[in-house]
Write a protein that holds these residues in place. Sequence first.
Motif, PDB file in Angstrom:
ATOM      1  N   ASP A   1       0.827  -1.206   0.000  1.00 29.09           N
ATOM      2  CA  ASP A   1       0.000   0.000   0.000  1.00 29.09           C
ATOM      3  C   ASP A   1       0.863   1.258   0.000  1.00 29.09           C
ATOM      4  N   LEU A   2       1.989   1.181   0.701  1.00 22.16           N
ATOM      5  CA  LEU A   2       2.904   2.321   0.750  1.00 22.16           C
ATOM      6  C   LEU A   2       3.422   2.658  -0.641  1.00 22.16           C
ATOM      7  N   PHE A   3       3.745   1.623  -1.431  1.00 27.36           N
ATOM      8  CA  PHE A   3       4.239   1.860  -2.798  1.00 27.36           C
ATOM      9  C   PHE A   3       3.117   2.318  -3.713  1.00 27.36           C
ATOM     10  N   LEU A   4       1.885   1.838  -3.459  1.00 28.42           N
ATOM     11  CA  LEU A   4       0.757   2.250  -4.292  1.00 28.42           C
ATOM     12  C   LEU A   4       0.418   3.728  -4.101  1.00 28.42           C
ATOM     13  N   GLU A   5       0.766   4.279  -2.933  1.00 28.70           N
ATOM     14  CA  GLU A   5       0.502   5.698  -2.672  1.00 28.70           C
ATOM     15  C   GLU A   5       1.404   6.611  -3.504  1.00 28.70           C
ATOM     16  N   ASN A   6       2.428   6.025  -4.121  1.00 27.32           N
ATOM     17  CA  ASN A   6       3.348   6.777  -4.985  1.00 27.32           C
ATOM     18  C   ASN A   6       4.047   7.923  -4.256  1.00 27.32           C
ATOM     19  N   TYR A   7       4.434   7.668  -3.013  1.00 24.21           N
ATOM     20  CA  TYR A   7       5.224   8.666  -2.293  1.00 24.21           C
ATOM     21  C   TYR A   7       6.588   8.812  -2.964  1.00 24.21           C
ATOM     22  N   SER A   8       7.053  10.036  -3.089  1.00 30.06           N
ATOM     23  CA  SER A   8       8.417  10.242  -3.569  1.00 30.06           C
ATOM     24  C   SER A   8       9.372   9.951  -2.422  1.00 30.06           C
ATOM     25  N   LEU A   9      10.637   9.740  -2.743  1.00 35.12           N
ATOM     26  CA  LEU A   9      11.616   9.471  -1.693  1.00 35.12           C
ATOM     27  C   LEU A   9      11.746  10.657  -0.747  1.00 35.12           C
ATOM     28  N   ASP A  10      11.652  11.877  -1.294  1.00 38.25           N
ATOM     29  CA  ASP A  10      11.743  13.069  -0.449  1.00 38.25           C
ATOM     30  C   ASP A  10      10.557  13.155   0.512  1.00 38.25           C
ATOM     31  N   GLU A  11       9.367  12.750   0.041  1.00 33.97           N
ATOM     32  CA  GLU A  11       8.180  12.770   0.906  1.00 33.97           C
ATOM     33  C   GLU A  11       8.309  11.754   2.039  1.00 33.97           C
ATOM     34  N   LEU A  12       8.812  10.566   1.721  1.00 34.57           N
ATOM     35  CA  LEU A  12       9.007   9.546   2.750  1.00 34.57           C
ATOM     36  C   LEU A  12      10.080   9.965   3.742  1.00 34.57           C
ATOM     37  N   SER A  13      11.107  10.632   3.227  1.00 28.48           N
ATOM     38  CA  SER A  13      12.206  11.058   4.077  1.00 28.48           C
ATOM     39  C   SER A  13      11.778  12.134   5.070  1.00 28.48           C
ATOM     40  N   SER A  14      10.910  13.046   4.612  1.00 29.14           N
ATOM     41  CA  SER A  14      10.494  14.164   5.459  1.00 29.14           C
ATOM     42  C   SER A  14       9.246  13.866   6.292  1.00 29.14           C
ATOM     43  N   MET A  15       8.599  12.725   6.046  1.00 29.74           N
ATOM     44  CA  MET A  15       7.396  12.384   6.797  1.00 29.74           C
ATOM     45  C   MET A  15       7.749  12.162   8.272  1.00 29.74           C
ATOM     46  N   PRO A  16       6.977  12.731   9.205  1.00 27.63           N
ATOM     47  CA  PRO A  16       7.241  12.476  10.628  1.00 27.63           C
ATOM     48  C   PRO A  16       7.272  10.980  10.917  1.00 27.63           C
ATOM     49  N   LEU A  17       8.237  10.557  11.706  1.00 28.69           N
ATOM     50  CA  LEU A  17       8.420   9.138  11.990  1.00 28.69           C
ATOM     51  C   LEU A  17       7.164   8.510  12.569  1.00 28.69           C
ATOM     52  N   GLU A  18       6.514   9.200  13.472  1.00 29.76           N
ATOM     53  CA  GLU A  18       5.320   8.651  14.107  1.00 29.76           C
ATOM     54  C   GLU A  18       4.183   8.461  13.099  1.00 29.76           C
ATOM     55  N   ASP A  19       4.080   9.392  12.124  1.00 28.65           N
ATOM     56  CA  ASP A  19       3.044   9.261  11.095  1.00 28.65           C
ATOM     57  C   ASP A  19       3.287   8.021  10.236  1.00 28.65           C
ATOM     58  N   LEU A  20       4.548   7.801   9.862  1.00 22.66           N
ATOM     59  CA  LEU A  20       4.883   6.628   9.053  1.00 22.66           C
ATOM     60  C   LEU A  20       4.640   5.342   9.849  1.00 22.66           C
ATOM     61  N   ALA A  21       5.000   5.356  11.129  1.00 20.88           N
ATOM     62  CA  ALA A  21       4.772   4.182  11.969  1.00 20.88           C
ATOM     63  C   ALA A  21       3.280   3.906  12.130  1.00 20.88           C
ATOM     64  N   ASP A  22       2.478   4.955  12.303  1.00 26.84           N
ATOM     65  CA  ASP A  22       1.020   4.789  12.415  1.00 26.84           C
ATOM     66  C   ASP A  22       0.434   4.222  11.127  1.00 26.84           C
ATOM     67  N   TYR A  23       0.948   4.691   9.986  1.00 24.82           N
ATOM     68  CA  TYR A  23       0.490   4.181   8.698  1.00 24.82           C
ATOM     69  C   TYR A  23       0.758   2.679   8.591  1.00 24.82           C
ATOM     70  N   LEU A  24       1.951   2.262   9.001  1.00 27.13           N
ATOM     71  CA  LEU A  24       2.307   0.838   8.946  1.00 27.13           C
ATOM     72  C   LEU A  24       1.437   0.011   9.889  1.00 27.13           C
ATOM     73  N   ARG A  25       1.157   0.554  11.073  1.00 26.53           N
ATOM     74  CA  ARG A  25       0.306  -0.170  12.030  1.00 26.53           C
ATOM     75  C   ARG A  25      -1.107  -0.351  11.466  1.00 26.53           C
ATOM     76  N   LYS A  26      -1.645   0.733  10.885  1.00 23.37           N
ATOM     77  CA  LYS A  26      -3.015   0.694  10.372  1.00 23.37           C
ATOM     78  C   LYS A  26      -3.137  -0.231   9.178  1.00 23.37           C
ATOM     79  N   GLN A  27      -2.257  -0.057   8.194  1.00 25.72           N
ATOM     80  CA  GLN A  27      -2.330  -0.867   6.982  1.00 25.72           C
ATOM     81  C   GLN A  27      -1.908  -2.312   7.236  1.00 25.72           C
ATOM     82  N   GLY A  28      -0.994  -2.500   8.178  1.00 22.43           N
ATOM     83  CA  GLY A  28      -0.533  -3.850   8.510  1.00 22.43           C
ATOM     84  C   GLY A  28      -1.367  -4.526   9.569  1.00 22.43           C
ATOM     85  N   ARG A  29      -2.432  -3.841  10.026  1.00 26.25           N
ATOM     86  CA  ARG A  29      -3.356  -4.384  11.026  1.00 26.25           C
ATOM     87  C   ARG A  29      -2.610  -4.862  12.278  1.00 26.25           C
ATOM     88  N   ASN A  30      -1.686  -4.011  12.693  1.00 26.97           N
ATOM     89  CA  ASN A  30      -0.909  -4.249  13.933  1.00 26.97           C
ATOM     90  C   ASN A  30      -0.113  -5.557  13.914  1.00 26.97           C
TER      91      ASN A  30
END
Length: 223
Positions: free
Chosen positions: A62-91
Amino acid sequence: RLPMSVVKEEQYVALQQLTRARYQIIRQITQEKQRFLQYLSYKCNTFTEEVESSVFGKAMMDLFLENYSLDELSSMPLEDLADYLRKQGRNRFPDAEYVAKSIQKAVRSSYRLDKVMEDSIDTILGTSITLIRTFERQIKELDKSIERIMKGLPQTLQSIPGIGPVLAAGIQAEIGQIERFEDETKIAKYAGLYWRKHQSGRFTADDTSLSRNGNQYLRYYLV
């Protein structure tokens, strides 16, 4: 003078068609995943080295389907990225924050593509993910049909350590009615799992090659 052929029961024939179709789709999934990893290395060349998590899990896909650029992933707050993984990965991540850190580390250490190139790679990755998920849905449908047929075929194959539903179905589909084989050596020859004899006069070679002229599907399941 021709030997009489053995006609399999309809259940075995149907099971054979299903397991062979499953075998072919599994090979297609493997090829598509290899292609996906190849293009992923273009977008983020250190991803598979830095990230200690399956690339083919739902959250990652799902992360790759969102088409995030590398710069967007790099600048994304760590907690936001972790929350995204928890939600999409169903914990299912034992430590989502650690995985998020490793993703950002990989992103920051990778070289950058120009916009046109990155967009084209994102399109290919999205297409590849769609294909992989389509194949996986087809596998689930085949597994349901295989399970229905297997319920009507008495077997003890799954009592053997290491033999699960998939291998049991494949072996039974290819062997069919086992009564048509005199002994285990006939099954080995049918699968192409025997060593050829090499003789000349009184000489018999000790080192001979394994034959592979048999049922490739049964050999695959047995090996």
